[in-house]
Each structure stands twice: as structure tokens, then as C-alpha cells.
Design a protein around this motif. Structure first.
Motif, PDB file in Angstrom:
ATOM      1  N   GLN A   2       1.221  -1.283  -0.022  1.00 16.54           N
ATOM      2  CA  GLN A   2      -0.141   0.243   0.449  1.00 16.54           C
ATOM      3  C   GLN A   2       0.867   1.145   0.470  1.00 16.54           C
ATOM      4  N   GLY A   3       0.338   2.142  -0.777  1.00 15.54           N
ATOM      5  CA  GLY A   3       1.382   3.748  -0.713  1.00 15.54           C
ATOM      6  C   GLY A   3       0.104   4.561  -0.637  1.00 15.54           C
ATOM      7  N   GLY A   4       0.153   5.120   0.170  1.00 14.57           N
ATOM      8  CA  GLY A   4      -0.062   6.892   0.376  1.00 14.57           C
ATOM      9  C   GLY A   4       0.320   7.641  -0.827  1.00 14.57           C
ATOM     10  N   GLN A   5      -0.707   8.485  -1.727  1.00 19.44           N
ATOM     11  CA  GLN A   5      -0.411   9.024  -2.205  1.00 19.44           C
ATOM     12  C   GLN A   5      -1.655  10.873  -2.082  1.00 19.44           C
ATOM     13  N   GLY A   6      -0.242  12.036  -2.750  1.00 12.96           N
ATOM     14  CA  GLY A   6      -1.324  12.808  -2.679  1.00 12.96           C
ATOM     15  C   GLY A   6       0.508  14.497  -2.506  1.00 12.96           C
ATOM     16  N   GLN A   7       0.063  15.323  -2.955  1.00 11.88           N
ATOM     17  CA  GLN A   7       1.411  15.895  -3.209  1.00 11.88           C
ATOM     18  C   GLN A   7       0.905  17.558  -3.817  1.00 11.88           C
ATOM     19  N   GLY A   8       1.339  18.572  -3.123  1.00 10.93           N
ATOM     20  CA  GLY A   8       1.186  19.968  -3.601  1.00 10.93           C
ATOM     21  C   GLY A   8       0.889  20.003  -2.494  1.00 10.93           C
ATOM     22  N   GLN A   9       0.464  21.903  -2.363  1.00  9.52           N
ATOM     23  CA  GLN A   9      -0.642  22.515  -1.023  1.00  9.52           C
ATOM     24  C   GLN A   9      -0.699  23.527  -1.883  1.00  9.52           C
ATOM     25  N   GLY A  10      -1.899  24.460  -0.853  1.00  8.00           N
ATOM     26  CA  GLY A  10      -1.815  25.658  -1.433  1.00  8.00           C
ATOM     27  C   GLY A  10      -1.889  27.002  -0.452  1.00  8.00           C
ATOM     28  N   GLY A  11      -1.477  28.449  -0.520  1.00 10.01           N
ATOM     29  CA  GLY A  11      -1.369  29.363   0.118  1.00 10.01           C
ATOM     30  C   GLY A  11      -0.091  29.255   0.226  1.00 10.01           C
ATOM     31  N   GLN A  12       0.971  29.928   1.100  1.00  8.41           N
ATOM     32  CA  GLN A  12       2.428  30.823   0.322  1.00  8.41           C
ATOM     33  C   GLN A  12       3.186  29.940   1.772  1.00  8.41           C
ATOM     34  N   GLY A  13       2.557  29.847   2.665  1.00  8.31           N
ATOM     35  CA  GLY A  13       3.598  30.243   4.260  1.00  8.31           C
ATOM     36  C   GLY A  13       3.085  28.578   4.885  1.00  8.31           C
ATOM     37  N   GLN A  14       3.650  28.075   5.260  1.00  7.83           N
ATOM     38  CA  GLN A  14       3.662  26.610   6.197  1.00  7.83           C
ATOM     39  C   GLN A  14       3.475  26.787   7.460  1.00  7.83           C
ATOM     40  N   PRO A  15       2.131  26.229   8.379  1.00  7.74           N
ATOM     41  CA  PRO A  15       1.777  26.547   9.598  1.00  7.74           C
ATOM     42  C   PRO A  15       2.831  26.775  10.149  1.00  7.74           C
ATOM     43  N   GLY A  16       3.150  27.867  10.964  1.00  3.00           N
ATOM     44  CA  GLY A  16       4.561  28.015  12.042  1.00  3.00           C
ATOM     45  C   GLY A  16       5.743  28.830  11.206  1.00  3.00           C
ATOM     46  N   ALA A  17       5.250  29.073  10.300  1.00  6.37           N
ATOM     47  CA  ALA A  17       6.475  29.822   9.448  1.00  6.37           C
ATOM     48  C   ALA A  17       6.893  30.961   9.852  1.00  6.37           C
ATOM     49  N   PRO A  18       8.313  31.596  10.071  1.00  9.31           N
ATOM     50  CA  PRO A  18       8.856  32.757  10.278  1.00  9.31           C
ATOM     51  C   PRO A  18       7.776  33.763   9.385  1.00  9.31           C
ATOM     52  N   GLY A  19       7.641  35.056  10.359  1.00  6.18           N
ATOM     53  CA  GLY A  19       6.868  35.801   9.223  1.00  6.18           C
ATOM     54  C   GLY A  19       5.256  35.785   9.284  1.00  6.18           C
ATOM     55  N   SER A  20       4.753  34.305   9.442  1.00  8.53           N
ATOM     56  CA  SER A  20       3.427  33.813   9.823  1.00  8.53           C
ATOM     57  C   SER A  20       2.451  34.838  10.675  1.00  8.53           C
ATOM     58  N   LEU A  28      -4.496  22.833   3.193  1.00  8.04           N
ATOM     59  CA  LEU A  28      -3.729  22.358   2.338  1.00  8.04           C
ATOM     60  C   LEU A  28      -4.978  21.808   1.237  1.00  8.04           C
ATOM     61  N   ARG A  29      -4.082  22.071  -0.115  1.00  5.44           N
ATOM     62  CA  ARG A  29      -4.932  21.018  -1.266  1.00  5.44           C
ATOM     63  C   ARG A  29      -4.073  20.268  -2.001  1.00  5.44           C
ATOM     64  N   TYR A  30      -4.546  19.229  -2.183  1.00  8.05           N
ATOM     65  CA  TYR A  30      -3.970  18.169  -2.669  1.00  8.05           C
ATOM     66  C   TYR A  30      -4.394  17.797  -3.734  1.00  8.05           C
ATOM     67  N   ILE A  31      -2.893  17.181  -5.069  1.00  9.28           N
ATOM     68  CA  ILE A  31      -3.079  17.356  -6.597  1.00  9.28           C
ATOM     69  C   ILE A  31      -3.177  15.790  -6.211  1.00  9.28           C
TER      70      ILE A  31
END
Length: 359
Positions: A2-20, A28-31
Motif C-alpha cells: 500500500q502507498g498513500g499518495q497526494g502532493q502539493g498544497q495551496g497557500g504561501q506559508g507553512q503553519p508556524g513559518a517565520p513571519g506568519s 492544504l490542497r492535494y493534487i
């Protein structure tokens, strides 16, 4: 595997990223990568997408707690999923056909349906990624591959319908592998095609690990040793019985031969005698052994196993082991027959008759 799949995300910053700052984390938006890639992998017979997600279940405005939603493509799942035929009232493909006939169809566990008095045709809302999705119950089944109804009820639905109503989320890929096919080359092929795999689970490795478990090996070793000892003792007893039986009846055989019974007729008579004595005992042994297995092996379960074991405990007779038993029994019978043939060939009629006169 088995393998989970899904990649990519929307938005510019990551949660907890500097300057957020105190901004809420981006959603998150999966492709979804092309699924045909998995079908074309070397060593793969069939591939199926399988979404599993814990969801809240609502029927007639009443919340019935959490359940495990499983989204599948019914045709692919029919090729990949393993079903035990005696667990279902009808063939499993008929249940999968219902998913193909009704887009909103959902299959629920029998225990859940009986507990909450749900019948086919009832409506049900299941929350997927925070989005309530409406389903129509089409059937109830006692078990389903990879699901444990006693731990959490399962809800089998169409994957495409779920994704039409709710955002795409990562799913598992179930692969039916060809005999001897390895998983490592698959991961290399997927990495070369830029498909990221979150986790990999190879059931075959788990089976090998279980077979090598010390407790399992010890129990099987004791049983095998007991079987070999009993077979060896039985074989010796069988050979000794025929040897002394034939030796003590030399005079009888000589008289029968002198009366005109041919060597072939005498051999046939003794073979029939062997079949009716040893053969009947062997047939009774097989029958009583199977009956005893069906009656007493279920008592090997512990109290915990009885409640949690899915699918339920059953007694099976491995064709390989049964075949070995038949071979051992066949060797015993052939040995007895060979002794019989040798004894008759060495029989001298005049000596036997003379021996009878002396007595």
C-alpha cells in the motif's frame, strides 16, 4: 503493498513559518498524480484506490458516533480485495455491483444496521473533511477486507462520489502483486516518476514474520515430531503384523495352493483381506480425525480471541499436509503389499503340505 499518495498544497506559508504571525494556517490542497502509473508498474497485476477516513455518522438527524469511511472503485477493488466466500450470504461482486449502479450507495456492517434498525433505502450523512455527504444504504455485510466492525463500523462507498462532494485527500493504493514480485523496484520506479509515497506496507513480509515467530515454530515443531513418531511406530507395527501373520499361515496357504488356488487368486485374496482390515482402519482414522478436529480445535481459542478475531475462527485442512498424510499411508500399504508378494513368491507348496502332515 500500500502507498498513500497526494502532493502539493495551496497557500504561501507553512503553519508556524517565520513571519506568519497569528494568521490561520493555510488549508492544504492535494493534487492527485495519474493513477495509471501504478497499473503499469512491473510485477503488478491489479491496482486499486482505497480511501480510509474516520468520519462522523448522522442518521435521521441523530449522531451515531464515528465510523471508518472506505471509498473504493468497485471494479478495481473486485480484482484486488480478498474475500472469504463463506462470510457472505451472496457473492461479494453483487455487493460491489450495487456501488456501480447507485452513485450515492453505501454498504454498512450488519451489526451496525441491526443495532440502529437501519435498512436498505435509508439515508445517511457522513462527514468527510468537514463536509457532510449524503448516502443511501444499499446493503449490509458482516465483514469487509481490512475492516473490524467490532472496533469501529465501516461504510463502503464510491470514491469518485466522495471526491465530487468533498476535497481530495490522500488515499491508499492496494496492489495485487505477481508471484515473486518485489516491492523495492516499485518504489524506485515511482520515485523516478515523481510520485511520493508516504508509507509502504507489504503483507507478504508480515506473513513471513508471523511464520518465523518462535511460539508458532515451537508448536508446529512439537506437532510435526509427534506426527512423525506416531507414523514411524504405526509403520513398524504394521510391517511386523503382516510378517508374523503371513509366517503363521504358511500351512494354510500351502493347502489352498495344493487344492488348486492359483498364485494370482491367493494374492488377490490377501490383498482384499489387507484392504478390509488395514484399509477400513485407515478410513476410520481419517474420518474420526477430521470430526475430532472440527469438534475440539475451536476450544484452542482464548476468551479474548473469540471476541476480537476477524474473520471468525475456522478449522481448515491444508491440502499439502493432507497430501503428505496420504503419501505416508500409501507407503505403508505398498510396504504391506510388497511383503505379501515376496512371501507368496517364496512359498513352496510341497514343503508347506509336508509341514502340515508332520503337524
Amino acid at each position: 503493498g500500500q502507498g498513500g499518495q497526494g502532493q502539493g498544497q495551496g497557500g504561501q506559508g507553512q503553519p508556524g513559518a517565520p513571519g506568519s504571525g497569528n494568521e490561520p494556517p493555510p488549508k492544504l490542497r492535494y493534487i492527485e498524480p495519474p493513477f495509471e502509473v501504478f497499473r503499469e508498474l512491473e510485477g503488478v497485476e491489479h491496482a486499486a484506490r482505497v480511501l480510509t477516513a474516520k468520519s462522523n455518522v448522522v442518521v435521521s438527524g441523530k449522531s451515531l458516533g464515528q465510523g471508518m469511511l472506505m471509498g473504493i472503485d468497485n471494479v478495481d477493488f473486485a480484482h484486488v480485495g480478498w474475500f472469504r466466500k463463506d462470510l457472505f450470504p451472496i457473492h461479494q461482486n453483487l455487493y460491489l455491483n450495487l456501488l456501480g449502479q447507485y452513485e450515492q450507495a453505501v454498504i454498512i456492517p450488519t451489526s451496525f444496521a441491526e443495532k440502529h434498525h437501519i435498512k436498505p433505502g435509508d439515508l445517511m450523512n457522513i462527514t468527510v473533511s468537514g463536509q457532510p455527504v449524503e448516502f443511501v444504504v444499499v446493503a449490509a455485510v458482516p465483514y469487509w477486507p481490512s475492516q473490524y466492525p467490532d472496533e469501529m463500523p465501516f461504510f463502503i462507498a464510491n470514491l469518485e462520489y466522495v471526491y465530487d462532494q468533498a476535497p481530495i485527500t490522500p488515499y491508499d493504493v492496494w496492489l495485487k502483486m505477481k508471484d515473486g514480485a518485489k516491492v523495492a523496484p516499485l518504489l524506485e520506479s515511482l520515485a523516478a516518476k515523481n510520485v511520493d509515497i508516504a508509507t509502504v506496507k507489504d503483507v507478504r513480509n508480515e506473513l513471513i514474520t508471523q511464520k518465523k515467530h518462535p511460539a508458532r515454530g515451537g508448536v508446529f515443531g512439537i506437532l510435526s515430531l509427534g506426527f512423525l513418531v506416531s507414523v514411524f511406530v504405526s509403520l513398524i507395527g504394521y510391517i511386523l503384523y503382516w510378517f508374523f501373520n503371513l509366517s503363521s499361515r504358511v500351512v494354510q496357504f500351502g493347502v489352498l495352493r495344493a487344492m488348486g488356488l492359483s498364485r494370482r487368486q491367493l494374492t488377490g485374496m490377501l490383498l482384499l483381506e489387507q484392504a478390509f482390515t488395514a484399509g477400513l482402519a485407515i478410513a476410520l482414522g481419517f474420518g474420526i480425525g477430521k470430526l475430532t478436529s472440527y469438534l475440539f480445535l475451536p476450544f484452542l481459542q482464548t476468551a479474548e480471541n473469540v471476541k476480537t478475531q476477524v474473520p471468525p475462527f475456522r478449522v481448515i485442512f491444508d491440502s499439502r499436509d493432507t497430501g503428505q498424510l496420504y503419501v505416508v499411508v500409501g507407503v505403508m500399504m505398498l510396504t504391506g503389499a510388497a511383503l505379501l508378494f515376496l512371501h507368496i513368491r517364496r512359498l513352496r507348496v510341497h514343503q508347506a503340505v509336508k509341514l502340515g502332515e508332520e503337524k
